[in-house]
Design a protein around this motif. Structure first.
Motif, PDB file in Angstrom:
ATOM      1  N   SER A 161      16.079  44.625   5.724  1.00 18.90           N
ATOM      2  CA  SER A 161      16.820  44.453   4.475  1.00 18.90           C
ATOM      3  C   SER A 161      17.206  45.799   3.879  1.00 18.90           C
ATOM      4  N   LEU A 162      18.252  45.743   3.054  1.00 16.15           N
ATOM      5  CA  LEU A 162      18.695  46.934   2.337  1.00 16.15           C
ATOM      6  C   LEU A 162      17.673  47.316   1.261  1.00 16.15           C
ATOM      7  N   THR A 163      17.160  46.274   0.613  1.00 14.55           N
ATOM      8  CA  THR A 163      16.217  46.530  -0.486  1.00 14.55           C
ATOM      9  C   THR A 163      15.019  45.594  -0.368  1.00 14.55           C
ATOM     10  N   PRO A 175      19.889  47.619   8.144  1.00 19.28           N
ATOM     11  CA  PRO A 175      20.677  46.879   7.162  1.00 19.28           C
ATOM     12  C   PRO A 175      22.175  47.161   7.232  1.00 19.28           C
ATOM     13  N   GLN A 192      23.778  50.287   6.917  1.00 19.06           N
ATOM     14  CA  GLN A 192      24.278  51.476   6.226  1.00 19.06           C
ATOM     15  C   GLN A 192      23.726  52.681   6.969  1.00 19.06           C
ATOM     16  N   ASP A 206      19.914  53.031   7.980  1.00 16.83           N
ATOM     17  CA  ASP A 206      19.605  52.543   9.334  1.00 16.83           C
ATOM     18  C   ASP A 206      18.768  53.574  10.087  1.00 16.83           C
ATOM     19  N   PRO A 250      15.173  50.419  -2.752  1.00 16.56           N
ATOM     20  CA  PRO A 250      15.598  50.655  -1.379  1.00 16.56           C
ATOM     21  C   PRO A 250      14.442  50.437  -0.407  1.00 16.56           C
TER      22      PRO A 250
END
Ligand code: SF4
Lengths: 324, 445
Positions: free
Chosen positions: A103-105, A137, A139, A143, A111
């Motif tokens: 996940s991104l966050t 995620p 980015q 990543d 984050p």
């Protein structure tokens, strides 16, 4: 009249790739999967045997994905709160392989961190013996930040790291090389871009038996015709001997279909769309089978019911028919 | 298969006698290839050459037309094995099966419901094409079933049974129509061919093997019936894929005339509704011309009809909408401005979401050569320069009293450059997927 079935003669084949490593090969996986190796268009048994069946993976997350469709969250229930439990549930649901997508966050909106990613990957490896893909995620910087420690922690497991894109492949390729892993590259629905990305990955030093490609497929109703044709063209090019198109194709069907309105939401939609759950599962199943007909080697799904239905089709397609 | 001028020239007498009105046989051959003259203009051409030229001017997969009162369906005329090589032309017809053992009243009700099913996809109304009525024995029951279907729908019909006499009773109810009937096999084909000819119907032909099928279709053609459809007796995914591929490859690549017809598929024979959908998926992607279904469910039919639409889209022509500023829900000058690309699926997804959100807004559809947001961005057709250009070209500033614009989340990276291209503007980043737009708009409104 005696018929001679029209057979195409091909000079090339899809690269065979092994994912996962058992104890004998320095890993801890209970099973490995082998994909690729085809020497015909999909399942043309009257030309040659199909050496490996398409592999069906289920996607799980490190944190409960609150942006996923309620249908999926309801199905997985508590398991979705814990990657280890989720991995076990996905294995029990019949997956050949797992995708852990990071996940991104975290659930609080902070984050994601390398520590958390590493912990999630280890939990998955501990609770399931299946081979694993781990995707960042999406980015570039994050990543790299998350996947490098994951790759170190999973050294020797022949994990597939993703997703490499043209601007962002060096770090992933380097860490895959250092730790005995594989990578998957994704190019946006274009034969030449897929090919170029494979050239970049190869030039960075990774042998082609450790590379998969995701040609970007779209979903049913959302560009699947482009994905379908790009995949057919890549497979044809591979069979004609174009080495840089010979990587097995891994397609993100769950990701593509569960973001469509047809699958994601059940309210405020036209009545003619019918029952939400059946529509969503059909959307995923139809997309998956369509892409399998075009040459998909790895199909990553999100709903186990779709997996069951796609498996039934694959089980039959992989056996040579009697042609009376 | 189209035949070239050179190939035609080889079949002509090569005497340059000019009787056709052209100076040379070659000149005549070129006109013939361009279909600007008739072969009969050359009085000297041999019978053998005539036969060869006639065969080669036929399409590799014959066009079959079904007609009823007010509807028409055309299937066939396909020229490629892979859609990227040109396109798949005529979408397979979807037909729902009814059996004459069902109660006529129930048949009419069921047919009405399926007939009324319409679902809108990117501005196109999708619906089924007709019904297949199956005889289980008795002529009177069959005729009653056909009437019951006609009471619920005017769409074209397929009549299926083993006994031509029973089918004749059903056909009697379809005065003036062009249905598809079947199924002729190596034993009963003559009676079926007579029936089809007498009723201007097309005929489904089947046989226990592809060899026998290849023997059968020329016999029927010789009897004077050319409108045929092939039923290769598919039982599962694997033999379906193999048989459809062999039939289509031989028709196209080998110009093998006995297989130069559309194929009918029966996902209706699947053991479960889920398997039926899966088999229909394969039928649509792999060469079926007619798809017969049994279980009607809007939630699965919607997906299958969309698949058919997608696979039969011409790959040479990206489906585009006109670039420009679209006003949704009567925006006032303070309404937000969102930007997207002119790929029609992208446009419809975004526009539908804004519309259903109830929030007024301006949607700037940039000229991205008909590509989706990510694809266009990767191809360099959807960058800050293009967006800024279209903001000016379509007079966005004159329509609004603010200076802010919302980018699709997938191209958040363009924010910085767009700030440079549009000095003084505030660049916002919206959600990645259109499905999340209503929530986003609620939050910014
Ligand atoms: S009439 Fe026939 S033979 Fe004479 S020039 Fe024309 S094509 Fe040739």
């Amino acid at each position: 009249m005696a018929l001679e079935f029209p057979k195409d003669k091909w000079s090339g084949s899809v690269q065979e790739v092994v994912i996962g490593a058992t104890a004998a090969d320095g890993g801890t996986r209970a099973t490995t999967v082998t994909v690729g190796g085809e020497t015909t268009m999909p399942f043309i048994h009257f030309e040659a045997e199909t050496p490996n069946r398409p592999v069906l993976a289920l996607e799980i997350k490190d944190f409960r994905p609150d942006d996923w469709s309620a249908l999926l969250l309801d199905f997985w229930g508590e398991a979705a709160n814990d990657p280890g439990a989720w991995a076990k549930a996905a294995e029990e649901a019949g997956a050949d392989m797992l995708l852990l997508s990071l996940s991104l966050t975290d659930p609080d909106g902070n984050p994601n961190t390398p520590e958390a990613a590493e912990k999630a990957a280890k939990a998955v490896l501990e609770s399931s013996g299946l081979p694993l893909l781990v995707y960042g995620p999406g980015q570039a910087e994050l990543d790299n930040e998350l996947l490098v420690p994951v790759a170190n922690a999973c050294a020797g497991e022949r994990v597939v790291l993703g997703i490499c894109e043209d601007k962002n492949y060096r770090t992933l390729v380097a860490t895959a090389m250092a730790n005995g892993h594989l990578v998957v590259g994704r190019a946006p629905m274009d034969v030449n871009l897929s090919k170029q990305l494979n050239i970049l990955i190869k030039d960075a030093g990774l042998p082609m038996d450790r590379v998969l490609m995701d040609p970007t497929t779209g979903a049913l109703g959302y560009g699947i015709e482009y994905g379908f044709s790009v995949m057919e063209r890549l497979r044809l090019a591979a069979l004609r001997g174009d080495v840089m198109t010979q990587s097995p194709m891994a397609v993100s069907v769950g990701f593509e279909t569960w973001k469509t309105k047809e699958s994601k939401v059940g309210e405020d939609v036209p009545e003619t769309w019918g029952d939400w759950e059946e529509r969503a599962i059909s959307w995923e199943t139809i997309t998956a089978i369509t892409l399998i007909e075009a040459g998909a080697d790895i199909v990553i799904l999100r709903h186990p019911e779709s997996l069951k239905r796609v498996r039934a089709a694959v089980d039959n397609l992989i056996t040579a028919p009697e042609l009376a | 298969m189209a035949i070239s001028g050179i190939q035609i020239y080889k079949l002509l007498p090569k005497t340059n006698c000019k009787d056709c009105g052209f100076p040379t046989c070659m000149a005549f051959a070129l006109k013939l290839a361009a279909k600007q003259v008739e072969l009969s203009a050359c009085p000297h051409v041999s019978e053998e050459a005539q036969a060869q030229l006639a065969a080669s001017s036929e399409p590799p997969v014959r066009l079959i037309t079904l007609e009823s009162d007010g509807s028409k369906l055309e299937v066939g005329n396909e020229v490629v094995l892979f859609r990227h090589e040109k396109t798949f032309y005529n979408k397979p017809g979807f037909f729902f099966l009814v059996k004459d053992s069902e109660d006529p009243g129930a048949i009419t009700e069921k047919v009405k419901e399926i007939d009324a099913f319409v679902v809108n996809y990117v501005g196109i109304d999708l619906a089924v094409d007709g019904f297949a009525v199956k005889s289980e024995g008795d002529g009177a029951a069959f005729a009653a079933a056909v009437e019951a279907v006609r009471a619920g729908s005017k769409r074209p019909l397929i009549l299926i049974g083993d006994d031509p006499a029973v089918l004749a009773d059903g056909l009697a109810k379809l005065e003036g129509e062009k249905p598809l009937i079947g199924t002729a096999n190596p034993e009963n084909w003559e009676a079926f061919a007579d029936l089809a000819i007498a009723n201007k119907a097309s005929l489904v032909v089947t046989a226990g093997s592809l060899e026998e099928l290849a023997d059968l279709t020329p016999k029927i053609k010789d009897k004077g019936l050319a409108d045929l459809v092939l039923d290769p007796q598919v039982t599962a995914f694997n033999d379906g894929l193999a048989k459809h591929t062999i039939l289509r490859r031989m028709a196209l690549a080998k110009n093998f005339r006995p297989f130069g017809f559309p194929i009918i598929a029966y996902p209706s024979q699947a053991a479960t509704p889920e398997a039926e959908v899966a088999l229909a998926t394969q039928a649509v992607t792999k060469y079926a011309g007619f798809v017969v279904m049994e279980n009607f469910a809007p939630e699965t039919l919607y997906g299958l009809l969309v698949l058919r639409e997608n696979i039969y889209t011409d790959p040479q022509k990206p489906i585009q909408v006109q670039p420009g500023v679209y006003e949704i829900n009567q925006p006032t000058p303070d309404a937000p401005v969102m930007v997207t690309t002119n790929f029609s699926i992208t446009y419809f997804s975004v526009a539908n979401e804004i519309e259903s959100s109830g929030q007024p807004g301006f949607l700037l559809v940039a000229d991205a050569e008909g590509m989706s947001v990510l694809t266009a961005w990767a191809a360099g057709n959807f960058d800050a320069e293009q967006i800024a250009k279209d903001v000016k070209k379509f007079g966005v500033e004159e329509k609004i009293n603010h200076k802010s614009i919302i980018l699709p989340g997938h191209v958040a990276v363009l924010s910085g450059e767009l700030e440079e291209e549009l000095p003084g503007w505030e660049i916002k980043v919206g959600p990645r997927e259109s499905v999340d737009l209503p929530a986003y708009l609620k939050q910014v409104a």
